[in-house]
Design a protein around this motif. Sequence first.
Motif, short mmCIF file in Angstrom:
data_model
loop_
_atom_site.label_atom_id
_atom_site.label_comp_id
_atom_site.label_asym_id
_atom_site.label_seq_id
_atom_site.Cartn_x
_atom_site.Cartn_y
_atom_site.Cartn_z
N ASN A 56 0.84 -1.43 0.05
CA ASN A 56 0.06 -0.01 0.10
C ASN A 56 0.81 1.22 0.09
O ASN A 56 0.66 2.19 -0.65
CB ASN A 56 -0.83 0.01 1.06
N ILE A 57 1.94 1.33 0.78
CA ILE A 57 2.73 2.58 0.71
C ILE A 57 3.48 2.52 -0.22
O ILE A 57 3.41 3.86 -0.88
CB ILE A 57 3.65 2.29 2.21
N GLY A 58 3.86 1.54 -0.97
CA GLY A 58 4.56 1.75 -2.06
C GLY A 58 3.84 2.32 -3.51
O GLY A 58 4.28 2.96 -4.17
N LEU A 59 2.64 1.54 -3.46
CA LEU A 59 1.69 2.02 -4.53
C LEU A 59 1.24 3.34 -4.41
O LEU A 59 0.90 4.23 -5.23
CB LEU A 59 0.55 1.11 -4.63
N MET A 60 1.06 3.93 -2.93
CA MET A 60 0.57 5.38 -2.98
C MET A 60 1.60 6.28 -3.20
O MET A 60 1.22 7.32 -3.84
CB MET A 60 0.08 5.36 -1.39
N VAL A 61 2.79 5.80 -2.90
CA VAL A 61 3.93 6.73 -3.10
C VAL A 61 4.02 6.90 -4.69
O VAL A 61 4.31 7.97 -5.26
CB VAL A 61 5.32 6.38 -2.73
N LEU A 62 4.06 5.82 -5.47
CA LEU A 62 4.26 5.61 -7.00
C LEU A 62 3.01 6.50 -7.50
O LEU A 62 3.17 7.27 -8.38
CB LEU A 62 4.02 4.22 -7.35
N ALA A 63 1.63 6.44 -7.10
CA ALA A 63 0.44 6.99 -7.53
C ALA A 63 0.75 8.48 -7.50
O ALA A 63 0.38 9.29 -8.25
CB ALA A 63 -0.68 6.72 -6.82
N GLY A 64 1.19 8.93 -6.23
CA GLY A 64 1.47 10.21 -5.94
C GLY A 64 2.55 11.02 -7.17
O GLY A 64 2.36 12.16 -7.27
N LEU A 65 3.52 10.23 -7.02
CA LEU A 65 4.79 10.66 -8.15
C LEU A 65 4.04 10.90 -9.51
O LEU A 65 4.55 11.94 -10.05
CB LEU A 65 5.76 9.68 -8.04
N VAL A 66 3.06 9.86 -9.95
CA VAL A 66 2.79 10.02 -11.17
C VAL A 66 1.70 11.16 -11.25
O VAL A 66 1.81 11.90 -12.30
CB VAL A 66 1.66 8.82 -11.63
N ALA A 67 1.01 11.41 -10.34
CA ALA A 67 0.17 12.57 -10.13
C ALA A 67 0.89 14.02 -10.45
O ALA A 67 0.57 14.98 -10.87
CB ALA A 67 -0.88 12.61 -9.01
#
Length: 317
Positions: A56-67
């Motif tokens: 969850n942490i890894g994917l949320m960080v990735l999603a935030g970076l993409v945004a």
Amino acid sequence: MPPVKKSPENAPAARPKDAVDSALGLVGPTFEFLKANFMSLFFKMLKVELAVMLVNIGLMVLAGLVAAGMLAAAGAPFTSVNALVNYVAGNRMLLALVAIWALVAELAIAWMSNSISFTALPIVKEQFEGAYSGIWSLSGKMRLRVLGYILLNFVIMVVFLGIPLLLLFLLLGHPNLFLISLIVFALYATAFLLAYIFLSQFWRWELTLGEKQAYEALSASVSLIRENLFGVAVYDAVFVLSYLALAVPFMLLAFGVSILFSGLGLGAALISPLAYLAVMAASALVRVLLGLLDASLSNSALLPYTYSFWNGIRKKQ
């Protein structure tokens, strides 16, 4: 005249066990199972919870970076939060793009997260059988079925709650009608969620262990509960009481930790901002650890009971 002895053929037939008998009768065997398997199962459940948290942490960080990359490419200012919000709100195309990405990211994270968390169910089954396949092997086998589960659950929420909520907000210009509609919606939403949670409570089991597709698994859960309605209600009562017995001590402990760190935070704030940040970081870490232990303990203690009950009534169909 001596009394006539009844032959086995004439003896009254024993009442077949029903779901109520299963719900009550499985409490003892579950305790016996936990005596021999609790620590082993607990550490496996802890691994599942840790894996879910890290993914969850890894994917949320990735999603935030993409945004952030999307916003930067559109020329959004990062000088302040207000400036960024105002820029996005003033650009409808960018706002729609960010909203779509947020929805896609949320569904993707839920998919990956549930693909891991759902492995707790087959792990319990394997514990009864003396086997262990591993988290990643089990999650890979069910990933496509879990995707169907996520999408179907999303559609149900949109149709039965999202659309009525949207219609409710269309009445904002009529205060009296909006207030009445809000009360009606709150009652409807509560009734719907209670019924939905009750009827779908074996959905995950049918999906993972029954190896059914999402719609078939939900239909099987509803059918199973309809045919064992009273027994499932007794099972739910036992489950909820057991869960509260496990959860309340953690709630009290979390409350005590909150008070402790609030006091430490006030003291640290008088020393330096760095000390305050250190206390807040320690507080967050302790809360995370308590959450992991609470979830792992609950799953270890309660999932074997649920598996035994579900498997028992399922075999009688």
